[in-house]
Design a protein around this motif. Sequence first.
Motif, mmCIF file in Angstrom:
data_model
loop_
_atom_site.group_PDB
_atom_site.id
_atom_site.type_symbol
_atom_site.label_atom_id
_atom_site.label_comp_id
_atom_site.label_asym_id
_atom_site.label_seq_id
_atom_site.Cartn_x
_atom_site.Cartn_y
_atom_site.Cartn_z
ATOM 1 N N ARG A 11 -20.138 -2.768 6.699
ATOM 2 C CA ARG A 11 -20.122 -1.330 6.886
ATOM 3 C C ARG A 11 -19.216 -0.646 5.882
ATOM 4 O O ARG A 11 -19.353 0.537 5.621
ATOM 5 C CB ARG A 11 -19.681 -0.987 8.310
ATOM 6 N N ILE A 12 -18.260 -1.399 5.351
ATOM 7 C CA ILE A 12 -17.395 -0.824 4.318
ATOM 8 C C ILE A 12 -17.367 -1.788 3.130
ATOM 9 O O ILE A 12 -16.341 -2.301 2.734
ATOM 10 C CB ILE A 12 -15.979 -0.556 4.845
ATOM 11 N N LEU A 13 -18.536 -2.001 2.554
ATOM 12 C CA LEU A 13 -18.671 -2.940 1.465
ATOM 13 C C LEU A 13 -17.772 -2.562 0.299
ATOM 14 O O LEU A 13 -17.181 -3.422 -0.357
ATOM 15 C CB LEU A 13 -20.131 -2.979 0.997
ATOM 16 N N ALA A 14 -17.658 -1.268 0.056
ATOM 17 C CA ALA A 14 -16.795 -0.827 -1.036
ATOM 18 C C ALA A 14 -15.357 -1.237 -0.791
ATOM 19 O O ALA A 14 -14.640 -1.623 -1.708
ATOM 20 C CB ALA A 14 -16.885 0.683 -1.205
ATOM 21 N N ALA A 15 -14.894 -1.149 0.458
ATOM 22 C CA ALA A 15 -13.518 -1.553 0.777
ATOM 23 C C ALA A 15 -13.347 -3.044 0.585
ATOM 24 O O ALA A 15 -12.302 -3.507 0.136
ATOM 25 C CB ALA A 15 -13.178 -1.159 2.209
ATOM 26 N N ALA A 16 -14.370 -3.826 0.940
ATOM 27 C CA ALA A 16 -14.290 -5.275 0.751
ATOM 28 C C ALA A 16 -14.121 -5.606 -0.720
ATOM 29 O O ALA A 16 -13.331 -6.468 -1.098
ATOM 30 C CB ALA A 16 -15.560 -5.940 1.294
ATOM 31 N N PHE A 17 -14.880 -4.892 -1.558
ATOM 32 C CA PHE A 17 -14.736 -5.096 -2.992
ATOM 33 C C PHE A 17 -13.338 -4.726 -3.451
ATOM 34 O O PHE A 17 -12.728 -5.415 -4.260
ATOM 35 C CB PHE A 17 -15.767 -4.263 -3.740
ATOM 36 N N ALA A 18 -12.823 -3.641 -2.889
ATOM 37 C CA ALA A 18 -11.479 -3.192 -3.270
ATOM 38 C C ALA A 18 -10.426 -4.215 -2.879
ATOM 39 O O ALA A 18 -9.479 -4.457 -3.615
ATOM 40 C CB ALA A 18 -11.170 -1.848 -2.616
ATOM 41 N N VAL A 19 -10.584 -4.839 -1.692
ATOM 42 C CA VAL A 19 -9.636 -5.866 -1.260
ATOM 43 C C VAL A 19 -9.669 -7.047 -2.209
ATOM 44 O O VAL A 19 -8.637 -7.609 -2.586
ATOM 45 C CB VAL A 19 -9.943 -6.314 0.180
ATOM 46 N N ALA A 20 -10.868 -7.442 -2.604
ATOM 47 C CA ALA A 20 -10.992 -8.553 -3.548
ATOM 48 C C ALA A 20 -10.319 -8.208 -4.868
ATOM 49 O O ALA A 20 -9.628 -9.029 -5.470
ATOM 50 C CB ALA A 20 -12.461 -8.888 -3.780
ATOM 51 N N MET A 21 -10.500 -6.969 -5.316
ATOM 52 C CA MET A 21 -9.848 -6.528 -6.541
ATOM 53 C C MET A 21 -8.340 -6.545 -6.390
ATOM 54 O O MET A 21 -7.621 -6.949 -7.295
ATOM 55 C CB MET A 21 -10.314 -5.117 -6.891
ATOM 56 N N ALA A 22 -7.848 -6.119 -5.225
ATOM 57 C CA ALA A 22 -6.402 -6.081 -5.002
ATOM 58 C C ALA A 22 -5.819 -7.472 -5.068
ATOM 59 O O ALA A 22 -4.754 -7.693 -5.634
ATOM 60 C CB ALA A 22 -6.099 -5.457 -3.639
ATOM 61 N N ALA A 23 -6.512 -8.448 -4.479
ATOM 62 C CA ALA A 23 -6.028 -9.831 -4.511
ATOM 63 C C ALA A 23 -5.944 -10.328 -5.938
ATOM 64 O O ALA A 23 -5.019 -11.061 -6.318
ATOM 65 C CB ALA A 23 -6.953 -10.723 -3.692
ATOM 66 N N THR A 24 -6.921 -9.926 -6.776
ATOM 67 C CA THR A 24 -6.909 -10.347 -8.169
ATOM 68 C C THR A 24 -5.772 -9.694 -8.922
ATOM 69 O O THR A 24 -5.061 -10.326 -9.689
ATOM 70 C CB THR A 24 -8.248 -9.995 -8.836
ATOM 71 N N VAL A 25 -5.590 -8.384 -8.683
ATOM 72 C CA VAL A 25 -4.512 -7.670 -9.371
ATOM 73 C C VAL A 25 -3.163 -8.280 -9.058
ATOM 74 O O VAL A 25 -2.328 -8.489 -9.930
ATOM 75 C CB VAL A 25 -4.529 -6.177 -8.978
ATOM 76 N N GLN A 259 1.392 -4.107 2.087
ATOM 77 C CA GLN A 259 0.106 -4.349 1.456
ATOM 78 C C GLN A 259 -0.184 -3.255 0.435
ATOM 79 O O GLN A 259 0.394 -2.171 0.476
ATOM 80 C CB GLN A 259 -1.000 -4.397 2.510
ATOM 81 N N GLY A 260 -1.123 -3.536 -0.440
ATOM 82 C CA GLY A 260 -1.505 -2.565 -1.454
ATOM 83 C C GLY A 260 -2.499 -1.548 -0.929
ATOM 84 O O GLY A 260 -2.953 -1.607 0.215
ATOM 85 N N ARG A 261 -2.851 -0.597 -1.782
ATOM 86 C CA ARG A 261 -3.756 0.482 -1.388
ATOM 87 C C ARG A 261 -5.095 -0.051 -0.878
ATOM 88 O O ARG A 261 -5.638 0.447 0.108
ATOM 89 C CB ARG A 261 -3.998 1.407 -2.579
ATOM 90 N N ALA A 262 -5.660 -1.040 -1.570
ATOM 91 C CA ALA A 262 -6.996 -1.516 -1.209
ATOM 92 C C ALA A 262 -7.023 -2.099 0.197
ATOM 93 O O ALA A 262 -7.961 -1.853 0.968
ATOM 94 C CB ALA A 262 -7.468 -2.559 -2.229
ATOM 95 N N CYS A 263 -5.990 -2.848 0.541
ATOM 96 C CA CYS A 263 -5.921 -3.421 1.885
ATOM 97 C C CYS A 263 -5.764 -2.321 2.929
ATOM 98 O O CYS A 263 -6.397 -2.354 3.993
ATOM 99 C CB CYS A 263 -4.762 -4.411 1.964
ATOM 100 N N LEU A 264 -4.947 -1.321 2.626
ATOM 101 C CA LEU A 264 -4.762 -0.216 3.559
ATOM 102 C C LEU A 264 -6.048 0.585 3.743
ATOM 103 O O LEU A 264 -6.315 1.114 4.819
ATOM 104 C CB LEU A 264 -3.634 0.694 3.077
ATOM 105 N N GLU A 265 -6.865 0.671 2.692
ATOM 106 C CA GLU A 265 -8.149 1.346 2.812
ATOM 107 C C GLU A 265 -9.047 0.640 3.824
ATOM 108 O O GLU A 265 -9.764 1.284 4.605
ATOM 109 C CB GLU A 265 -8.835 1.416 1.448
ATOM 110 N N ALA A 266 -9.009 -0.692 3.825
ATOM 111 C CA ALA A 266 -9.807 -1.445 4.795
ATOM 112 C C ALA A 266 -9.291 -1.228 6.212
ATOM 113 O O ALA A 266 -10.071 -1.031 7.152
ATOM 114 C CB ALA A 266 -9.790 -2.929 4.437
ATOM 115 N N TYR A 267 -7.970 -1.244 6.381
ATOM 116 C CA TYR A 267 -7.401 -0.976 7.709
ATOM 117 C C TYR A 267 -7.782 0.429 8.178
ATOM 118 O O TYR A 267 -8.124 0.642 9.348
ATOM 119 C CB TYR A 267 -5.874 -1.092 7.675
ATOM 120 N N ALA A 268 -7.703 1.396 7.273
ATOM 121 C CA ALA A 268 -7.972 2.783 7.639
ATOM 122 C C ALA A 268 -9.401 2.957 8.156
ATOM 123 O O ALA A 268 -9.659 3.830 8.990
ATOM 124 C CB ALA A 268 -7.735 3.702 6.440
ATOM 125 N N ALA A 269 -10.323 2.122 7.684
ATOM 126 C CA ALA A 269 -11.714 2.244 8.109
ATOM 127 C C ALA A 269 -11.921 1.789 9.549
ATOM 128 O O ALA A 269 -12.922 2.145 10.176
ATOM 129 C CB ALA A 269 -12.614 1.442 7.168
#
Length: 366
Positions: A11-25, A259-269
């Motif tokens: 449901r929040i595929l974009a957030a999942a991608f963002a979390v993966a990006m955050a882990a890489t960063v 946590q970083g922004r991307a992880c917080l975006e997933a929590y916020a959803a």
Amino acid sequence: MKKRFRQTFKRILAAAFAVAMAATVLAGNNPVTVQAQELTWSHPGNGWHYLEGTDISVKIENKAVYVYGTGEIPDCDYWKLYERPWANTDAESVYIAETITSIGRYAFYDMPKLRRINMYSSTFVKDMTCFDKICYKPIYRIYDRPVNTEMIGTIPYTSFDSIKAIAQTNYNGACWIMDSPAKAQEFQNSTNPTVPNVYYATEKVKRLPNEVTDIAPENDVPWENIETYSNGNVATPICRLSAQTPDASLIVSAQKRYQGRACLEAYAAFIEDYTFGAAFNVSVNKNARVVTRSYDIIVENKVVQTENELKYVLTIPQELRLQGRSFRLLGIGDGVVNVYDDLDLDDGTITFATNTPSAAYALVYK
């Protein structure tokens, strides 16, 4: 008693991608695919450099980089780091003006002689690549100012939070110097384990040219000898297996982390009408004994999934406890967000059941 329920992360595929990006960063040492804007610097001479399209200016002199202007130091392209005015210099210090709102990715990356970073608590730091691959035992002087806050959904994320997120990854002996004992204590105790090598300075310290420069002799300050005066890095056990589902072969540990922004975006959803309280990483390992002819070797293997659902007890931070307050956990891992309601009646703990325990959790309440 409420049961745990699972919601697919699709449901929040974009957030999942963002979390993966955050882990890489956060991996730090490896280049990441982050779209950085094209940066064009002009170099009029006398050590001055100007970032076109902004009022950001840089003065480089006496092995120091002074950053002026209003706004952000943009993300730098990993493949074009040589274009930074301070690239390939022997700079040992960086002074960042109070009016700089954020420091972009790779801004001061790979500066092996950089040891002193002077900045304000009102400035956001994008991630650890900003100051990765600098010298061993760097000294961060953080001047206290009202923090800036970015809302991620209903979750506030402050500039001081972003600095704490960098400090918790303290793998190179960094020291953190605050303006007062209270600020140093707040900073050090913000994570678990506590941030190591946190001090405070009462003397006035040089920030930018033309400011007061009353600095104590270096040999008289504790951060110049952390082998003797080191502090912090104290871990308090905050998570355990419930006595209702014991398993002596498992080792449970948890850290309170920013946590970083991307992880917080997933929590916020998935936070719904709850309020964000704190974030934790929980890790479960299998304690395996390998027997050789002469001695035993203990090997710990991370447990991603257990055969049966086990119960875990997480300690709620004292400042979040309130009689009658209800808590739940949001756990990110393996492509899903798991939502866990509290299975106990203790105001000081939250008990949750799962067979995928090793994850990043947000503790939320209402």
